[in-house]
Design a protein around this motif. Structure first.
Motif, PDB file in Angstrom:
ATOM      1  N   LEU A 201     -89.991 -13.915  77.949  1.00 27.59           N
ATOM      2  CA  LEU A 201     -91.265 -14.412  78.469  1.00 27.59           C
ATOM      3  C   LEU A 201     -92.437 -13.787  77.725  1.00 27.59           C
ATOM      4  CD1 LEU A 201     -90.622 -14.385  82.342  1.00 27.59           C
ATOM      5  CD2 LEU A 201     -90.414 -16.310  80.770  1.00 27.59           C
ATOM      6  N   ALA A 202     -92.347 -12.487  77.484  1.00 25.56           N
ATOM      7  CA  ALA A 202     -93.443 -11.792  76.798  1.00 25.56           C
ATOM      8  C   ALA A 202     -93.603 -12.280  75.364  1.00 25.56           C
ATOM      9  CB  ALA A 202     -93.196 -10.285  76.830  1.00 25.56           C
ATOM     10  N   ARG A 203     -92.493 -12.429  74.639  1.00 26.60           N
ATOM     11  CA  ARG A 203     -92.555 -12.853  73.244  1.00 26.60           C
ATOM     12  C   ARG A 203     -93.130 -14.249  73.089  1.00 26.60           C
ATOM     13  NH1 ARG A 203     -87.480 -10.882  73.229  1.00 26.60           N
ATOM     14  NH2 ARG A 203     -86.547 -12.963  72.992  1.00 26.60           N
ATOM     15  N   HIS A 204     -92.836 -15.131  74.058  1.00 25.35           N
ATOM     16  CA  HIS A 204     -93.251 -16.522  73.952  1.00 25.35           C
ATOM     17  C   HIS A 204     -94.514 -16.826  74.761  1.00 25.35           C
ATOM     18  CE1 HIS A 204     -89.672 -17.943  71.735  1.00 25.35           C
ATOM     19  NE2 HIS A 204     -89.041 -16.983  72.393  1.00 25.35           N
ATOM     20  N   GLY A 205     -95.105 -15.806  75.363  1.00 29.99           N
ATOM     21  CA  GLY A 205     -96.333 -15.999  76.109  1.00 29.99           C
ATOM     22  C   GLY A 205     -96.188 -16.904  77.318  1.00 29.99           C
ATOM     23  N   LEU A 206     -95.058 -16.799  78.014  1.00 29.14           N
ATOM     24  CA  LEU A 206     -94.775 -17.668  79.149  1.00 29.14           C
ATOM     25  C   LEU A 206     -95.175 -17.003  80.461  1.00 29.14           C
ATOM     26  CD1 LEU A 206     -91.260 -18.945  78.007  1.00 29.14           C
ATOM     27  CD2 LEU A 206     -93.453 -20.152  77.840  1.00 29.14           C
TER      28      LEU A 206
END
Length: 400
Positions: free
Chosen positions: A44-49
């Motif tokens: 989630l953090a890596r993909h800005g979700l």
């Protein structure tokens, strides 16, 4: 034809055990899904979700979700061979008590004498068994529920189907799909393409996916669900549909292109895989959308709209208790150009929740059937009345 009810109760001891090949696959799935769950926050953090959209929330944010997941993921063979004793968090009914589990405590451990425990309450399953016979009268036999005799499945025998409360509720879901014309619509797709394409949002332990496969024929079936739930459906379906393709999606995986089989997609990764899934015939949700937070309903509504194009249909059955559940009707009516409510059908389907069908474009083949009332958009042709099945005397379940 009235189904034949034999006074015979089947319990866990009458189930087929997991083979060593099954058990090896189950252990691998437990490890893989547990790994996906552990890496979820980083993904989630890596993909800005938004975590509010992709983490368990609203009714699914309660403690039972991670608690029951841990019981399965620890790979205890007795627990997994009695997996149906832990599926009450999806169905609302306990196999161990043969009753509604709303006010019963969490199953901390599957008892070693699960068969004896279940047999001690076998009489309770006689009520849904008689109702199952009632609600299948006049229905084509091929559209009646079947129950693989595995994972602790228990109940009374009706023409080879093991019936309990879950079976009755499953049959009511199938009745709606039958009378709405959705099964016919999908079988037409099979004739045209060789298989139907379906996405299910929140599949529980996988029993509806199994029914679609048995009734419709070849399906390219994608399940989008929380990892906490995928561990159940991936284990159950890959076992009862042994020999068919089952693919667990993970970051960077390339999915098989438009081929029959089952694909399990973690919900927080669905944005990555929607382009690979492509256009589908049906998106379906049963009894979980209204239990999600409003922003999650909006997310899945937009996803469904994008997957369906102009030919597909979003079919959902949910009940809404004001102050408890999310008002999904208002949200979906803003998302789709057309919506319809299915009235109670000759073989009843409204045991839990109302059926609504949504689409981007007017779908005359479904909208113009009898008992369909527009929610959004408008009807452009006169409805066709539904024929009622002939009634037959109900059998008496002796020995109960």
């Amino acid at each position: 034809m009235t189904p034949n009810v034999r006074p015979e109760f089947f319990g866990p001891r009458d189930n087929f055990p997991l083979s060593e090949r099954d058990w090896t696959r189950v252990q691998s799935l437990c490890d893989a899904v547990a790994g996906i769950r552990e890496r979820r926050a980083g993904y989630l953090a890596r993909h800005g979700l938004d975590p509010k959209v992709h983490l368990p929330a609203h009714l699914w944010g309660q403690d039972f979700c991670p608690s029951n997941f841990r019981k399965v993921a620890r790979k205890d063979r007795h627990t997994i061979e009695h997996l149906r004793c832990l599926t009450y968090n999806f169905t609302g009914y306990s196999m161990l008590t043969m009753a509604n589990c709303e006010n019963t405590p969490e199953v901390l451990e599957v008892p070693r004498d699960a068969d004896a425990v279940i047999r001690s309450v076998a009489k309770r399953a006689s009520v849904p068994t008689v109702e199952f016979v009632r609600c299948t009268q006049g229905l084509p036999p091929e559209r009646r529920a079947t129950t693989p005799r595995m994972f602790g499945e228990s109940g009374w025998d009706v023409d080879g189907t093991i019936v309990n409360y879950d079976t009755l509720m499953k049959q009511m879901r199938l009745n709606g799909l039958h009378w709405s014309g959705v099964f016919d619509f999908l079988q037409q797709r099979v004739r045209e393409r060789g298989h139907a394409r379906i996405v299910e949002i929140g599949a529980g332990f996988g029993d509806l996916a199994h029914a679609f496969r048995q009734i419709v024929g070849p399906v390219d079936y994608t399940i989008v669900d929380l990892p906490e739930s995928l561990v159940y459906s991936s284990i159950w379906l890959s076992t009862v549909l042994a020999g068919e393709r089952c693919t667990l999606a993970d970051e960077g995986v390339v999915l098989p292109a438009d081929t029959p089989g089952i694909t399990f997609v973690p919900n927080h990764m669905v944005g990555e895989f929607v382009p690979q899934i492509g256009e589908v015939d049906l998106v379906v949700n049963m009894l979980s959308l209204s239990e999600m937070a409003p922003q999650q309903v909006e997310h899945y509504g937009r996803m469904a709209s994008g997957l369906l194009g102009d030919e597909g249909v979003f079919y959902e059955q949910n009940y809404i208790v004001p102050g408890v559940h999310t008002d999904i009707v208002a949200i979906l009516a803003r998302t789709f150009g057309h919506g319809a409510l299915l009235a109670e059908t000759p073989n009843p389907h409204r045991g839990r929740g109302h059926v609504r069908m949504w689409a981007n474009a007017y779908h005359g083949g479904l909208w113009n059937r009898g008992g369909v009332t527009p929610i959004a958009g408008r009807r452009t042709e006169a409805p066709v009345e539904l024929a009622r099945p002939a009634a037959a005397p109900l059998p008496v379940l002796s020995g109960s």
